[in-house]
Design a protein around this motif. Structure first.
Motif, PDB file in Angstrom:
ATOM      1  N   GLU A 298      10.344   2.792 -14.924  1.00  0.00           N
ATOM      2  CA  GLU A 298      11.541   3.046 -14.140  1.00  0.00           C
ATOM      3  C   GLU A 298      12.149   1.673 -13.860  1.00  0.00           C
TER       4      GLU A 298
ATOM      5  N   THR B 257      12.602  -1.407 -12.070  1.00  0.00           N
ATOM      6  CA  THR B 257      11.773  -2.014 -11.035  1.00  0.00           C
ATOM      7  C   THR B 257      12.314  -3.392 -10.718  1.00  0.00           C
TER       8      THR B 257
ATOM      9  N   SER C  75      -6.326   7.893 -14.688  1.00  0.00           N
ATOM     10  CA  SER C  75      -5.115   8.657 -14.394  1.00  0.00           C
ATOM     11  C   SER C  75      -5.513  10.007 -13.819  1.00  0.00           C
TER      12      SER C  75
ATOM     13  N   ALA D  76       0.115   8.757 -15.833  1.00  0.00           N
ATOM     14  CA  ALA D  76       0.411   7.339 -15.593  1.00  0.00           C
ATOM     15  C   ALA D  76      -0.855   6.646 -15.091  1.00  0.00           C
TER      16      ALA D  76
ATOM     17  N   GLU E 256      -0.360   3.778  -7.702  1.00  0.00           N
ATOM     18  CA  GLU E 256       0.050   4.595  -8.849  1.00  0.00           C
ATOM     19  C   GLU E 256       1.150   3.840  -9.585  1.00  0.00           C
ATOM     20  N   THR E 257       0.912   3.539 -10.862  1.00  0.00           N
ATOM     21  CA  THR E 257       1.903   2.786 -11.649  1.00  0.00           C
ATOM     22  C   THR E 257       2.833   3.756 -12.369  1.00  0.00           C
ATOM     23  N   ASN E 258       3.764   3.213 -13.135  1.00  0.00           N
ATOM     24  CA  ASN E 258       4.622   4.074 -13.960  1.00  0.00           C
ATOM     25  C   ASN E 258       4.412   3.744 -15.436  1.00  0.00           C
TER      26      ASN E 258
ATOM     27  N   ARG F 257       2.413   4.759 -18.767  1.00  0.00           N
ATOM     28  CA  ARG F 257       1.653   5.900 -19.302  1.00  0.00           C
ATOM     29  C   ARG F 257       0.355   5.420 -19.951  1.00  0.00           C
TER      30      ARG F 257
ATOM     31  N   TYR G 107       1.722  -4.818 -14.014  1.00  0.00           N
ATOM     32  CA  TYR G 107       1.964  -4.104 -12.759  1.00  0.00           C
ATOM     33  C   TYR G 107       1.325  -4.921 -11.649  1.00  0.00           C
TER      34      TYR G 107
END
Length: 307
Positions: A33, A35, A196, A203, A221-223, A225, A256
């Motif tokens: 997304e 960021t 996950s 994710a 929680e990351t984005n 995959r 991240y």
């Protein structure tokens, strides 16, 4: 009893484990997304910086049997006596009942192939996510969403805990498959688990673990995959992912940052010399990556930016 029989090689799970096809790389925007790419100073331990370079792989040893096509090897960045920072650990992970943890006095002994000792784990382990930290061997017991701590001195499991909601046994592996749903990692700040959940829709989720009790201290929680990347590791509280397990010229493609809760795309060159990367972990004491690339145990030098 006579000598323990060598674990029988059962080709079934391997055929299944490698079913995952290599995915073509897609633009970062597909995974990320929008960021904020700004990065305030991280509160991590001194001398921490961002990963800016990964060098060429250096081969330390080669597995001779089919059981070593993929595996995991490491040193303890914070060892407890009688072990040292030179004590080297290895598990060949092909097979259905993987219980043998090989102990070597040093990486040079590993290259010659004769372990100083073989630990037989009380439970078989799943995949290549294990790490050694502060005198414990941390691993995922087979077909469970748990993480266990095997005490290397006492030769017994001293803690075991389920990771709530974690996918396991092929639900959310890395892109090569291999039941790599639950991956442990160590950095300057401690012990982590990378996995996950259904809630996270595949994710990557990161949790900081207490190394004695395995209690979860905090979760992010990351984005990114999980099935879309080949592997990952953590340096100074930042998760880094590898783009491909088989492309010779892969990249470290995302970061991240747990301090800011933001991800950003990267493109740091990373060489898969033997075209089948099944494990990569960071050693914060040596400041090197340890990896397993198609039978070969390799390390990579890394450079971090000045904080």
């Amino acid at each position: 009893p006579g000598p323990a029989a060598a674990p029988r090689w059962d080709p079934q799970p391997i055929a299944y484990q490698e079913l995952q096809s290599e995915r073509t790389e897609v633009p970062a925007s597909r995974f990320l997304e929008e960021t904020a790419l700004g990065r305030p100073g991280s509160e991590d331990s001194a001398g921490c910086g961002e990963l800016v370079w990964v060098g060429e792989p250096v081969v330390f040893g080669r597995a001779e049997s089919i059981a070593g096509k993929y595996g995991v090897w490491m040193k303890d960045p914070e060892p407890v006596p009688p072990f040292t920072q030179e004590t080297t650990w290895r598990v060949d992970t092909v097979g259905t009942e993987v219980r043998q943890l090989f102990q070597y006095e040093a990486a040079e002994q590993l290259a010659r192939g004769y372990p100083a000792k073989v630990h037989i784990l009380p439970q078989p382990l799943e995949s290549t996510g294990a790490v050694v930290y502060r005198g414990g061997f941390f691993f995922q017991p087979r077909r469970s969403r748990a993480v266990a701590r095997y005490d290397l001195r006492g030769e017994a499991i001293t803690a075991e805990r389920e990771i709530p909601g974690a996918g396991y046994h092929g639900q959310y592996p890395y892109s090569w498959g291999g039941y790599t749903d639950i991956d442990l990692a160590v950095d300057e700040t401690g012990l982590w688990v990378i996995y996950s959940t259904e809630k996270a829709r595949g994710a990557i989720v990161l949790s900081k673990l207490d190394p004695e009790t395995l209690e979860i201290r905090r979760t992010w929680e990351t984005n990114i995959r999980k099935r879309g990347v080949a592997n990952s590791f953590i340096i100074c509280g930042t998760l880094y992912t590898v783009s491909s397990y088989s492309a010779p010229n892969a990249t470290i493609n995302f970061a991240y940052d747990t301090a800011t809760g933001t991800s950003r795309p990267l493109s740091i060159p990373f060489e898969n010399r033997f075209r089948y990367l099944s494990m990569v972990d960071y050693n914060p004491t040596e400041r090197r990556l340890f990896a397993w690339d198609s039978f070969n145990m390799v390390t990579y030098p890394v450079r971090l930016s000045q904080p």
